[in-house]
Design an enzyme around this catalytic site. Structure first.
Site, mmCIF file in Angstrom:
data_model
loop_
_atom_site.group_PDB
_atom_site.id
_atom_site.type_symbol
_atom_site.label_atom_id
_atom_site.label_comp_id
_atom_site.label_asym_id
_atom_site.label_seq_id
_atom_site.Cartn_x
_atom_site.Cartn_y
_atom_site.Cartn_z
ATOM 1 N N PHE A 223 1.734 -6.214 9.960
ATOM 2 C CA PHE A 223 0.841 -5.556 10.921
ATOM 3 C C PHE A 223 -0.410 -6.376 11.168
ATOM 4 O O PHE A 223 -0.750 -7.288 10.407
ATOM 5 C CB PHE A 223 0.426 -4.171 10.414
ATOM 6 C CG PHE A 223 -0.344 -4.194 9.109
ATOM 7 C CD1 PHE A 223 -1.709 -4.460 9.085
ATOM 8 C CD2 PHE A 223 0.289 -3.938 7.897
ATOM 9 C CE1 PHE A 223 -2.434 -4.487 7.901
ATOM 10 C CE2 PHE A 223 -0.420 -3.957 6.695
ATOM 11 C CZ PHE A 223 -1.779 -4.233 6.692
ATOM 12 N N HIS A 253 -1.368 -8.933 8.233
ATOM 13 C CA HIS A 253 -0.312 -8.986 7.217
ATOM 14 C C HIS A 253 0.908 -9.651 7.851
ATOM 15 O O HIS A 253 1.583 -9.056 8.690
ATOM 16 C CB HIS A 253 0.028 -7.572 6.735
ATOM 17 C CG HIS A 253 1.165 -7.524 5.760
ATOM 18 N ND1 HIS A 253 1.890 -6.370 5.524
ATOM 19 C CD2 HIS A 253 1.703 -8.465 4.950
ATOM 20 C CE1 HIS A 253 2.820 -6.602 4.622
ATOM 21 N NE2 HIS A 253 2.732 -7.871 4.252
ATOM 22 N N ASN A 341 3.944 -13.094 -2.079
ATOM 23 C CA ASN A 341 5.390 -13.300 -2.200
ATOM 24 C C ASN A 341 5.634 -14.794 -2.406
ATOM 25 O O ASN A 341 5.987 -15.499 -1.466
ATOM 26 C CB ASN A 341 6.096 -12.807 -0.928
ATOM 27 C CG ASN A 341 7.431 -12.153 -1.219
ATOM 28 O OD1 ASN A 341 7.559 -11.420 -2.177
ATOM 29 N ND2 ASN A 341 8.419 -12.425 -0.394
ATOM 30 N N PRO A 368 -3.580 -3.017 0.712
ATOM 31 C CA PRO A 368 -3.523 -2.048 1.802
ATOM 32 C C PRO A 368 -2.748 -0.799 1.408
ATOM 33 O O PRO A 368 -1.804 -0.865 0.618
ATOM 34 C CB PRO A 368 -2.791 -2.820 2.903
ATOM 35 C CG PRO A 368 -1.904 -3.763 2.158
ATOM 36 C CD PRO A 368 -2.673 -4.153 0.914
ATOM 37 N N GLY A 369 -3.154 0.339 1.971
ATOM 38 C CA GLY A 369 -2.341 1.535 1.875
ATOM 39 C C GLY A 369 -1.425 1.579 3.082
ATOM 40 O O GLY A 369 -1.150 0.551 3.720
ATOM 41 N N HIS A 392 0.299 -5.388 -4.314
ATOM 42 C CA HIS A 392 0.047 -5.895 -2.956
ATOM 43 C C HIS A 392 -0.041 -4.751 -1.956
ATOM 44 O O HIS A 392 -0.189 -4.993 -0.759
ATOM 45 C CB HIS A 392 1.138 -6.883 -2.534
ATOM 46 C CG HIS A 392 2.383 -6.256 -1.969
ATOM 47 N ND1 HIS A 392 3.049 -5.229 -2.582
ATOM 48 C CD2 HIS A 392 3.078 -6.534 -0.829
ATOM 49 C CE1 HIS A 392 4.102 -4.891 -1.847
ATOM 50 N NE2 HIS A 392 4.142 -5.662 -0.780
ATOM 51 N N GLY A 393 0.034 -3.525 -2.427
ATOM 52 C CA GLY A 393 -0.048 -2.355 -1.563
ATOM 53 C C GLY A 393 0.200 -1.098 -2.374
ATOM 54 O O GLY A 393 0.086 -1.113 -3.606
ATOM 55 N N ALA A 394 0.558 -0.035 -1.679
ATOM 56 C CA ALA A 394 0.833 1.232 -2.364
ATOM 57 C C ALA A 394 2.287 1.336 -2.795
ATOM 58 O O ALA A 394 2.591 1.926 -3.825
ATOM 59 C CB ALA A 394 0.473 2.406 -1.449
ATOM 60 N N LYS A 465 1.940 -2.983 15.437
ATOM 61 C CA LYS A 465 3.188 -3.317 14.760
ATOM 62 C C LYS A 465 4.223 -3.761 15.783
ATOM 63 O O LYS A 465 4.436 -3.087 16.769
ATOM 64 C CB LYS A 465 3.717 -2.115 13.978
ATOM 65 C CG LYS A 465 3.014 -1.898 12.632
ATOM 66 C CD LYS A 465 3.673 -0.800 11.856
ATOM 67 C CE LYS A 465 3.123 -0.701 10.446
ATOM 68 N NZ LYS A 465 3.536 -1.825 9.593
#
EC number: 6.5.1.-
Length: 466
Positions: A223, A253, A341, A368-369, A392-394, A465
Site C-alpha cells: 500500500f 509498503h 523479508n 503498521p496495523g 513487521h505488522g499486526a 491499494k
C-alpha cells in the site's frame, strides 16, 4: 479443557512439545526448537508452529552448516512455506531461499510532509485524484538509462542515483536530498549484489528504458497510506525523527516486484536441484544452500533487494511531485526505509527475517496495523533473545479467500474510520481490518519483552491499494 491444553495435547501427538509462560511459547520437536511471543488473546496456529519448527530444522546433507536459533514475533501466522513473523539465524555458510521467497526486501518507507491535516484537508479530493493517477492508473514517466541497473547492482545505490539523467520524473528530483536520505535506508549498506544474477532485461543497452514495475506497489497487503501522527509516545525520539502530533505523514509498503520473483523462484529451484539424489527430499519444501552457493544466493538476493529499495525511492518521488503540485511545496523528509523479508549477515550469522523487521538498538522501525487501525513508529532495543528483530505488522487472522465471502457493508464496523482508494473492489474485502489482529497488543507484548520502545502512533487517513 482450555484452548491451550487442547492445542498442547494435539501437538504432542505430532511429537511437538509446547510450554507457555508470560506470553512466550516454547516449542520443541525431535529435530528443532523455537520460541514464539504471543499476547494471551492471540491464538497459536498449529500449522504455523509446524512451519516454524521445519524452518528451524533445515540442514544440508553432508555439510556442518545449521540453524542456530529460531523465534517468532506476535504477528506470527501461517505462510505458504515458512510462517510470517519468523526469524531464523543460521551459520554464515547457510541460507534458505524458500524462507524468504519471491517478495525479497519487501519493506516500509515513511516520510514526513511538514503539513498538518488542517492544512491539507481542503484539497483531499484533488490529492486523492492525482495520487490515483500515478499509483493506480500508471500515469508515470520513469526513464532509466540502460546501463544504470548494472551500476545499481555492481556499484552502489549512491552511484545509481548519480547515473540517472534529467528526463521524465528525474527532471524535478532533488538528488542532493536523495543522497542525504541514503543514511535512513537501514540495512541497505550490507546488501551486496552482482549484475550477473539480474534478469536479462536489465542488461539492456538502449539509452533509456522504462521498467514496467518500477514505481509500483504491487497487490496483496502492499500500500501507500497517508497517515496522521495521532500521538507522540517518546518525545525525544519523535523530535529527532521529525514527527509532530497532527502532522500528515506518508507510509509506503512495497518490494522487489518482478525482479524479486525472478531471483526468488530461480534460487528456490536451484536449492531443490542441488539436493543430493540419494537423500529423501524434505516434506516442508525448505531447502538450504551451503558454502559457495550460499554466497551466490546472497549476491542474487542483493540484486532484488537493491531493486526493491529503488522501487520505493521512485514511489516516494512520484508522491513528492504530486504533493508539490497540489500544495505548491515539498518539504517532505525521509524518516526511515526498512526491510522485513530478507537475509542479512549480522552478529556472525545469517539472520532470515520472514515478515519480521530489524530492531537494532536505537534504530527506527515501522509496524503498521491494518488500514483501519493504528500504525507505529518504534525504536529498536537490540534484543539478542529475539534476534535483534520485531514484528513487521499486526498479522493476518483471516485468509483472503474467506474475507471475499464477507458482505461489503460489514467491513467498516468496530474500527477506526478508513478510506481505501483502489481499482479492485475486492481489495477492500481482502484487506479489511477484520482480516488482521489488533495492533495494540502486538506493540504492548514487544515492549514488555524488551524488543522495542514505541515512538509515535499514526492513524490512517487515505490508503491506496493496487
Amino acid at each position: 479443557m482450555s484452548n491451550f491444553h487442547r492445542l498442547q495435547k494435539h501437538l504432542s501427538k505430532q511429537g511437538i512439545q509446547v510450554g507457555y509462560n508470560n506470553r512466550i511459547y516454547r516449542l520443541q520437536s525431535e529435530h528443532s526448537q523455537a520460541t514464539v511471543l504471543l499476547p494471551e488473546s492471540f491464538k497459536l496456529e498449529q500449522k504455523a508452529v509446524q512451519q516454524l519448527l521445519n524452518f528451524a530444522a533445515v540442514q544440508v546433507p553432508g555439510h556442518t552448516s545449521h540453524v542456530c536459533k529460531a523465534c517468532a514475533t506476535p504477528d506470527f501466522h501461517t505462510g505458504s512455506i515458512a510462517p510470517v513473523g519468523s526469524i531464523v539465524a543460521t551459520t554464515p555458510d547457510l541460507v534458505i531461499p524458500a524462507a524468504i521467497g519471491t517478495d525479497i526486501n519487501c519493506g516500509m518507507r515513511l516520510m514526513t510532509t511538514g503539513l498538518t491535516l488542517d492544512h491539507v484537508i481542503d484539497k483531499q479530493k484533488l490529492l486523492e485524484h492525482m495520487l490515483s493517477m500515478v499509483l493506480l492508473h500508471d500515469q508515470r514517466d520513469v526513464p532509466i538509462p540502460g546501463h544504470s541497473f548494472s551500476v545499481l547492482f555492481d556499484d552502489s545505490p549512491a552511484a545509481w542515483l548519480e547515473s540517472l539523467k534529467p528526463a521524465g520524473i528525474w527532471q524535478q528530483v532533488d538528488f542532493q536530498r536523495l543522497q542525504h536520505e541514503l543514511h535512513a535506508a537501514l540495512c541497505l549498506p550490507s546488501l551486496h549484489a552482482d549484475n550477473r544474477y539480474a534478469p536479462q532485461a536489465f542488461s539492456d543497452t538502449r539509452e533509456l528504458i522504462r521498467p514496467a514495475s518500477l514505481g509500483t506497489t504491487g497487490s496483496g497487503n502492499h500500500f501507500v497510506e497517508l497517515q496522521v501522527v495521532d500521538k507522540v509516545l517518546d518525545r525525544h525520539a519523535a523530535y529527532a525523527a521529525g514527527l509532530k502530533a497532527g502532522q500528515v505523514v506518508i507510509m509506503i509498503h512495497s518490494g522487489s516486484r518482478d525482479v524479486g520473483f525472478y531471483v526468488g523462484q530461480r534460487w528456490m529451484d536451484r536449492a531443490k536441484a542441488a539436493w543430493p539424489a540419494s537423500v529423501k527430499h524434505p516434506q516442508s519444501g525448505l531447502y538450504g544452500l551451503s558454502g559457495l552457493l550460499a554466497d551466490e544466493y546472497m549476491l542474487a538476493m542483493g540484486v532484488a533487494a537493491r531493486y526493491a529499495w529503488a522501487n520505493r525511492v521512485v514511489l516516494a518521488e512520484l508522491i513528492r511531485q504530486v504533493w508539490s503540485q497540489v500544495f505548491a511545496q515539498d518539504n517532505t523528509q525521509l524518516v526511515v526505509d526498512i526491510p522485513h523479508n530478507i537475509v542479512i549477515r549480522e552478529h556472525g550469522m545469517n539472520i532470515h527475517r520472514k515478515g519480521a523487521t530489524p530492531a537494532h538498538e536505537n534504530k527506527l522501525a515501522l509496524i503498521p496495523g491494518s488500514m483501519g487501525d493504528y500504525s507505529y513508529v518504534v525504536s529498536g532495543l537490540g534484543n539478542e533473545e529475539w534476534l535483534w528483530s520485531c514484528s513487521h505488522g499486526a498479522g493476518r487472522t483471516v485468509r483472503r479467500q474467506q474475507m471475499r465471502a464477507q458482505k461489503p457493508a460489514s467491513i467498516h464496523d468496530d474500527h477506526l474510520p478508513w478510506h481505501c482508494v483502489t481499482l479492485n473492489e475486492s481489495r477492500k474485502l481482502e484487506e479489511a481490518p477484520q482480516a488482521y489482529k489488533p495492533v495494540g497488543p502486538v506493540i504492548e507484548a514487544q515492549e514488555q519483552a524488551g524488543m522495542i520502545q514505541a515512538v509515535a502512533r499514526l492513524r490512517p487517513w487515505m490508503t491506496f491499494k493496487a
